[in-house]
Scaffold this motif. Structure first.
Motif, mmCIF file in Angstrom:
data_model
loop_
_atom_site.group_PDB
_atom_site.id
_atom_site.type_symbol
_atom_site.label_atom_id
_atom_site.label_comp_id
_atom_site.label_asym_id
_atom_site.label_seq_id
_atom_site.Cartn_x
_atom_site.Cartn_y
_atom_site.Cartn_z
ATOM 1 N N LYS A 124 0.805 -1.217 0.000
ATOM 2 C CA LYS A 124 0.000 0.000 0.000
ATOM 3 C C LYS A 124 0.845 1.277 0.000
ATOM 4 C CE LYS A 124 -3.325 0.351 2.901
ATOM 5 N NZ LYS A 124 -4.085 0.330 4.173
ATOM 6 N N GLU B 236 1.360 5.080 1.555
ATOM 7 C CA GLU B 236 1.173 5.707 2.853
ATOM 8 C C GLU B 236 0.785 7.169 2.649
ATOM 9 O OE1 GLU B 236 4.605 5.173 5.301
ATOM 10 O OE2 GLU B 236 4.547 2.971 5.184
ATOM 11 N N TYR C 67 -2.088 8.496 1.922
ATOM 12 C CA TYR C 67 -2.955 8.705 0.758
ATOM 13 C C TYR C 67 -4.375 8.307 1.100
ATOM 14 C CZ TYR C 67 -5.262 7.745 -3.716
ATOM 15 O OH TYR C 67 -6.163 7.732 -4.748
ATOM 16 N N ASP C 68 -5.340 9.121 0.649
ATOM 17 C CA ASP C 68 -6.736 8.694 0.611
ATOM 18 C C ASP C 68 -7.320 9.161 -0.714
ATOM 19 O OD1 ASP C 68 -7.866 11.365 0.815
ATOM 20 O OD2 ASP C 68 -7.536 11.287 2.968
ATOM 21 N N TYR D 1 -8.025 2.481 1.002
ATOM 22 C CA TYR D 1 -7.810 3.843 1.463
ATOM 23 C C TYR D 1 -9.160 4.509 1.673
ATOM 24 C CZ TYR D 1 -3.577 2.478 -1.058
ATOM 25 O OH TYR D 1 -2.499 1.785 -1.530
#
Length: 393
Positions: A223, A225, A227-228, A391
């Motif tokens: 994944k 990091e 982040y959305d 996310y």
């Protein structure tokens, strides 16, 4: 310089460095070395990537892997090639990476056989690390899907080093009717699906969308990091030769449909995908441009012809994002180019993903009316999508 001055200078440099790297800066999956190195040690690796597979210091993921002692035995490259300079649709031959001597196998086109075990017999794990732009007709995810099917078929581990989706803040557009499945539309997803490649890989694996009911047994997503899905992620490099700016990336969901018409999107100019026009656009007092042969667009539509149309460079990015997939531009061009019989190419339905929208445009429906025909499908997809989000929305 005395000791006190030196210390002040060093502190100043440290402050500058800290200011340049914000604590909440997005960290892409390829940078999470401590997570994936133990998983890949001792394995023979095929890396699916291109020029976008870089980390924050500008190094390529290939270099990160080899510098950490991992055994990359081959590189798979997509449309536009490993260095990302080939035209859309241009055939790219296999070659050797000059820096490492590792063989580069071109996957774009029909020559590579994903069902041939010999193409994967020297591989234990396949890694995808490539910058997608989050659209159903952007071909990188199609290649990833085919590699996932190969991983499932030949019992290989599959890894996605995840990267942000620059169009991941919304979902919109028609869902692909699978009778129009092609190289520019592989899965029953909207034009703008709002997923990272990691999320999409999990979704298609779990939903049974891989061919022949295949399923990857070992699917691993490294994944991002910080982040959305509302992060406005600035791409560090252009993902393909004609998406040169974030403005073009935001416009792309709405104007790529022109690829299935004689209308120019500005390929062969300084600002592709930020304008549109045609020689027979019947308002010759408006914006004009003339496509030329340039690197990345050697033979663009309407080469050498003066085109009239609209300049979209002044539209605010947030306005573009808020409108989502907007057929206003397409309908405007259709209404101004009088030769309707030659306006639509046969590829239009494959690009649009549905067989009924051409008729809606021809009948005079507005962009808002057409958008309403896919609104409920989008809401249903968003519900399905939530099961696979890594996310926050």
């Amino acid at each position: 310089m005395n000791l006190k001055s030196l210390l002040i200078a060093l502190c100043s440099l440290s402050m500058v460095a800290c200011a340049e790297k914000a604590p909440n800066e997005v960290k892409v999956g390829a940078e999470c070395v401590d997570e994936y190195i133990p998983m890949l040690e001792g394995k023979k690796i095929a890396l699916f990537s291109n020029h976008t597979g870089i980390v924050s210091d500008g190094r390529h993921t290939l270099d990160v892997l080899t510098e950490n002692g991992l055994d990359v035995v081959k590189i798979f490259s997509p449309e536009h090639g490993f260095r990302g300079t080939a035209d859309a649709g241009e055939v790219v031959s296999s070659s050797v990476d000059e820096e490492t001597g590792i063989t580069i196998v071109s996957l774009y086109g029909s020559h590579f056989d994903y069902t041939d075990a010999a193409n994967f017999e020297d591989v234990d794990a396949i890694i995808t690390d490539i910058q997608d732009v989050g659209l159903r007709y952007y071909t990188y995810y199609v290649t990833m899907t085919k590699l996932m099917e190969s991983a499932a078929r030949f019992d290989k581990e599959f890894y996605v080093f995840d990267r942000p989706n620059p169009n991941g803040m919304y979902v919109d557009g028609p869902i692909l009717d699978m009778q129009f499945r092609s190289g520019v539309g592989r899965l029953p997803i909207p034009t703008v699906h709002g997923l990272t490649l990691g999320e999409l890989a999990i979704m298609e694996n779990e939903e049974g969308w891989l061919d022949d009911s295949l399923k990857v047994k070992s699917l691993n997503v490294i994944k991002c990091e910080n982040y959305d899905h509302q992060t406005r992620y600035e791409l560090p490099v252009a993902p393909s030769p004609n998406l040169k700016t974030m403005h073009s990336v935001y416009l792309y969901p709405s104007i790529c449909y022109f690829e299935a018409t004689p209308v120019s999107l500005g390929r062969g100019t300084e600002s592709p995908f930020e304008m549109y026009g045609h020689p027979e656009y019947n308002d010759t007092t408006c914006f004009s441009f003339t496509p030329e042969s340039v690197p990345g667009a050697k033979n663009p539509p309407q080469l050498g012809n003066k085109c009239y149309g609209k300049d979209l460079r002044g539209i605010d990015d947030e306005e573009i994002i808020a409108k989502g997939v907007d057929l206003t531009y397409f309908i405007d061009a259709y209404q101004h180019v009088e030769n309707h019989e030659k306006f639509f190419y046969n590829s239009f339905e494959r690009l649009m993903g549905r067989g009924d929208i051409r008729g809606m445009i021809e009948s005079g429906m507005t962009a808002e009316q057409i958008k309403a025909t896919w609104a409920q499908d989008v809401e249903d997809f968003k519900v399905l999508r939530r099961k696979y989000l890594l996310y926050a929305e």
